[in-house]
Design a protein around this motif. Structure first.
Motif, PDB file in Angstrom:
ATOM      1  N   VAL A 193      80.448  91.542  23.453  1.00  0.00           N
ATOM      2  CA  VAL A 193      79.063  91.298  23.816  1.00  0.00           C
ATOM      3  C   VAL A 193      78.186  91.991  22.800  1.00  0.00           C
ATOM      4  O   VAL A 193      78.260  93.203  22.636  1.00  0.00           O
ATOM      5  CB  VAL A 193      78.733  91.920  25.185  1.00  0.00           C
ATOM      6  N   LEU A 194      77.376  91.215  22.112  1.00  0.00           N
ATOM      7  CA  LEU A 194      76.512  91.796  21.103  1.00  0.00           C
ATOM      8  C   LEU A 194      75.209  92.230  21.747  1.00  0.00           C
ATOM      9  O   LEU A 194      74.558  91.449  22.418  1.00  0.00           O
ATOM     10  CB  LEU A 194      76.232  90.751  20.032  1.00  0.00           C
ATOM     11  N   CYS A 195      74.820  93.478  21.559  1.00  0.00           N
ATOM     12  CA  CYS A 195      73.577  93.967  22.134  1.00  0.00           C
ATOM     13  C   CYS A 195      72.660  94.444  21.026  1.00  0.00           C
ATOM     14  O   CYS A 195      73.058  95.251  20.197  1.00  0.00           O
ATOM     15  CB  CYS A 195      73.847  95.123  23.087  1.00  0.00           C
ATOM     16  N   ASN A 196      71.454  93.955  21.042  1.00  0.00           N
ATOM     17  CA  ASN A 196      70.514  94.243  19.971  1.00  0.00           C
ATOM     18  C   ASN A 196      69.501  95.292  20.409  1.00  0.00           C
ATOM     19  O   ASN A 196      68.620  95.011  21.194  1.00  0.00           O
ATOM     20  CB  ASN A 196      69.796  92.934  19.631  1.00  0.00           C
ATOM     21  N   ASP A 205      67.381  96.835  18.440  1.00  0.00           N
ATOM     22  CA  ASP A 205      66.144  96.747  17.665  1.00  0.00           C
ATOM     23  C   ASP A 205      65.620  98.106  17.222  1.00  0.00           C
ATOM     24  O   ASP A 205      64.402  98.311  17.162  1.00  0.00           O
ATOM     25  CB  ASP A 205      65.063  96.051  18.503  1.00  0.00           C
ATOM     26  N   LEU A 208      85.494  93.036  28.522  1.00  0.00           N
ATOM     27  CA  LEU A 208      84.412  92.881  27.557  1.00  0.00           C
ATOM     28  C   LEU A 208      84.194  94.177  26.775  1.00  0.00           C
ATOM     29  O   LEU A 208      84.319  95.267  27.317  1.00  0.00           O
ATOM     30  CB  LEU A 208      83.119  92.548  28.316  1.00  0.00           C
ATOM     31  N   TYR A 244      71.086  99.324  27.364  1.00  0.00           N
ATOM     32  CA  TYR A 244      72.343  98.626  27.110  1.00  0.00           C
ATOM     33  C   TYR A 244      73.535  99.506  27.459  1.00  0.00           C
ATOM     34  O   TYR A 244      74.551  99.028  27.966  1.00  0.00           O
ATOM     35  CB  TYR A 244      72.437  98.181  25.652  1.00  0.00           C
ATOM     36  N   ASP A 253      69.989  95.826  14.793  1.00  0.00           N
ATOM     37  CA  ASP A 253      69.235  94.680  14.292  1.00  0.00           C
ATOM     38  C   ASP A 253      70.128  93.459  14.091  1.00  0.00           C
ATOM     39  O   ASP A 253      70.886  93.403  13.135  1.00  0.00           O
ATOM     40  CB  ASP A 253      68.545  95.064  12.972  1.00  0.00           C
ATOM     41  N   VAL A 254      70.015  92.478  14.989  1.00  0.00           N
ATOM     42  CA  VAL A 254      70.868  91.280  14.845  1.00  0.00           C
ATOM     43  C   VAL A 254      70.590  90.509  13.592  1.00  0.00           C
ATOM     44  O   VAL A 254      71.445  89.760  13.134  1.00  0.00           O
ATOM     45  CB  VAL A 254      70.702  90.191  15.937  1.00  0.00           C
ATOM     46  N   ALA A 284      73.553 101.739  29.775  1.00  0.00           N
ATOM     47  CA  ALA A 284      73.621 101.703  31.232  1.00  0.00           C
ATOM     48  C   ALA A 284      74.308 100.422  31.699  1.00  0.00           C
ATOM     49  O   ALA A 284      75.171 100.445  32.580  1.00  0.00           O
ATOM     50  CB  ALA A 284      72.216 101.793  31.812  1.00  0.00           C
ATOM     51  N   ALA A 285      73.938  99.310  31.087  1.00  0.00           N
ATOM     52  CA  ALA A 285      74.536  98.031  31.456  1.00  0.00           C
ATOM     53  C   ALA A 285      76.041  98.047  31.205  1.00  0.00           C
ATOM     54  O   ALA A 285      76.822  97.600  32.043  1.00  0.00           O
ATOM     55  CB  ALA A 285      73.885  96.898  30.678  1.00  0.00           C
ATOM     56  N   ALA A 319      77.584  99.935  33.997  1.00  0.00           N
ATOM     57  CA  ALA A 319      77.528  99.217  35.266  1.00  0.00           C
ATOM     58  C   ALA A 319      78.523  98.062  35.274  1.00  0.00           C
ATOM     59  O   ALA A 319      79.152  97.779  36.290  1.00  0.00           O
ATOM     60  CB  ALA A 319      76.121  98.705  35.517  1.00  0.00           C
ATOM     61  N   GLU A 320      78.671  97.419  34.145  1.00  0.00           N
ATOM     62  CA  GLU A 320      79.612  96.302  34.063  1.00  0.00           C
ATOM     63  C   GLU A 320      81.027  96.792  33.788  1.00  0.00           C
ATOM     64  O   GLU A 320      81.943  95.995  33.608  1.00  0.00           O
ATOM     65  CB  GLU A 320      79.184  95.328  32.954  1.00  0.00           C
ATOM     66  N   GLN A 321      81.177  98.096  33.729  1.00  0.00           N
ATOM     67  CA  GLN A 321      82.491  98.690  33.474  1.00  0.00           C
ATOM     68  C   GLN A 321      83.199  98.033  32.303  1.00  0.00           C
ATOM     69  O   GLN A 321      84.370  97.641  32.405  1.00  0.00           O
ATOM     70  CB  GLN A 321      83.367  98.608  34.721  1.00  0.00           C
TER      71      GLN A 321
END
Lengths: 332, 332
Positions: free
Chosen positions: A93-96, A98, A61, A107, A68-69, A109-110, A113-115
């Motif tokens: 993976v789209l991360c918003n 804002d 991923l 995000y 801003d989506v 950090a995520a 964590a999800e490598q």
DNA sequence: TTGTAGGCGTTATCAC
DNA sequence: GTGATAACGCCTACAA
């Protein structure tokens, strides 16, 4: 749910061989490979990505962190990223965030964590902490659209200064006398670059720079409205304005409409970033158009390159803009 | 990179205890918990989500499969989903199927392979295969915006028929005589529902239904343009048109502009789905506004509920629309 | 309440 | 070229 062992048993080979076939290793007997593929089909086997990711210490991923989506500028970048990613076997993976530094770092950090295999980020703050974390963790990162002070890594930017220069020059050429500028936050590279382009263009025409004609706002619609109002209420009434972002341009137009000022007769206007349906808005909007799809695509290509070799020399790519002249800046 | 064992060693407890603290078990001695938290902080430990996911056979990601990232209708739904998801500890992966059944099923496959916690989908085709796969795999799914034939699961829809009825009624009330309708593909529930609403409104006014005034197109800008052109070139010139989707409305407007027809004088127009800056477009656009944020939020809540109990009774939620009257349909 | 131990499904390292 | 085997890092019965 069948595992690799079920496939192995059915194909009369070892799990290792199945794994090799699945991953396209070329050092495997075609006959065995055929048996494996048959077994996979018969069992409807799908490999478990979680296990695979754990073992390989990397997921398939990419995180794309945007501010801003709902801003079409960002979503059309996404297209470019997606196309490159999916043809290389990655999902995006789209991360918003804002425009919120906290959300942004959560995000990041995520993603760690999800490598995730890589991160594309358009920073919401000029703090480099988050991105540094990624760099330290050897997680491939590409910064897009906005410059990050002190960041030495892959970056894709647009030549904001040049774009702003063209826009301002155009207003000058149209005979506007008092050209104002509504730009973004002082800490945002894009806001500053565009302001600089505006200033240089005026200087090139030997015009004095008047701070009373400049406003710093927040790249949002409301901010554009307020800045426009402030310009109109200030002593130095402008007869044209260069707005450095799409949402603020919309806000500024609203303000002008509310005040009953006609565009481009009373006030000329040029925006930065195209807006969809700019041609339907009346008057049609002159804007500095950014190559959004290409920005995304280029960023994705840089990321791909860095994933292949984490230590390759960082690259910094500057794309150019195009001034699309429409009615809002055309002197009658 | 520190693991749970490093934390355990440092905190002088077992890995199991660390795990329990990390997952908020309440059956753990506060003193130990404190030591664990301290160790986590000192080591900068972040748990490896891959390993966790593998073990729990489920990731903390939701897939949201939409048919167009650049359509503001979908992106503003995303907001609603995200807010619910993140407050429940999930992240949302946006997947863009581009109205393409193949891409859609490849995303569904990915969601299953990655064992995502749930899927929100706005189907790009009326084939139920993909969704059925998810259901069989006991993967929580919620279908949003578009109805799927034969699907018995959670669904969030908008009352398309009612919305279209209101729109058409409004055109009737404004005194338009020959009201046309440009709608979407025949297999799309939204397209059909909106067409039905249009027909019922005409019938309610005792008007005959004339197929020469109806066009089926593809929910894209180009499609709207072509359908409008076809209506104008057909024998039965309409004096108003109800367009059942935002992008097609834009296309229709362009066509009218190209033909030199004035809105709303020569032709009145009402769209479905708001577009951003509808108020800046001249004339300002009358549209049937959908509660996009709420659609997303509701879908997310249904998903959450289903994740908690896979076998709970399916729910089908219908939200209402609002007709926002602006200039494009207001008879002078 | 805490610890021990086994396994989630895959890939990579060895021998053969 | 192929197969056994040991991790990857975490969670969770189960035992203590």
């Amino acid at each position: 749910v069948p595992t690799i062992y079920d496939v192995a048993r059915r194909a009369q080979v070892s799990a290792a061989t199945v794994s090799r076939v699945l991953n396209g290793s070329n050092s495997v007997d075609p006959a065995l490979a055929h048996r494996v593929n048959a077994a996979v089909a018969e069992l409807g086997y799908r490999r478990n990505e979680m296990a695979r990711n754990l073992r390989r210490r990397q997921s398939s991923l990419w995180a794309m962190i945007i501010s801003d989506v709902t801003n079409p500028f960002f979503t059309s970048m996404v297209r470019g990223v997606e196309d490159v990613a999916s043809s290389a076997g990655y999902s995006v993976v789209l991360c918003n965030s804002d425009e919120h530094a906290e959300k942004e770092s959560s995000y990041i950090a995520a993603a760690m964590a999800e490598q995730m295999a890589g991160v594309l980020i358009s920073p919401s703050s000029n703090r480099i902490d988050g991105v540094s974390l990624l760099m330290e963790a050897k997680c491939p990162v590409v910064v897009i659209d906005r410059e990050l002070q002190g960041f030495h890594g892959d970056t894709v930017l647009v030549d904001n200064e040049e774009g702003a220069h063209k826009a301002t020059e155009h207003l000058v050429a149209q005979g506007y006398e008092r050209i104002a500028c509504i730009t973004g936050p002082r800490w945002l590279s894009t806001a500053l670059g565009r302001l600089r382009g505006y200033q240089h263009a005026l200087a090139a025409d030997k015009r004095p720079l008047d701070d009373a004609l400049v406003r710093h706002s927040d790249f949002r619609e409301r901010g554009g409205y307020d800045a426009m109002a402030s310009l109109l209420d200030g002593g130095a009434l402008p007869d044209a304005v260069f707005v450095t972002n799409n949402l603020m341009t919309v806000g500024a137009l609203e303000c002008l409409a509310d005040r009953g000022l006609a565009v481009p007769r009373d006030i000329g206007i040029v925006g930065f970033d195209d807006i969809p349906w700019a041609h339907l808005v009346r008057p049609t909007l002159t804007t500095v158009v950014q190559p959004t799809y290409e920005i995304g695509m280029t960023g994705a290509q840089l990321l791909l390159r860095r994933i292949e070799d984490v230590n390759t020399e960082p690259r910094r790519i500057l794309l150019s803009t195009e001034l699309r002249c429409r009615d809002s800046s055309t002197r009658p």
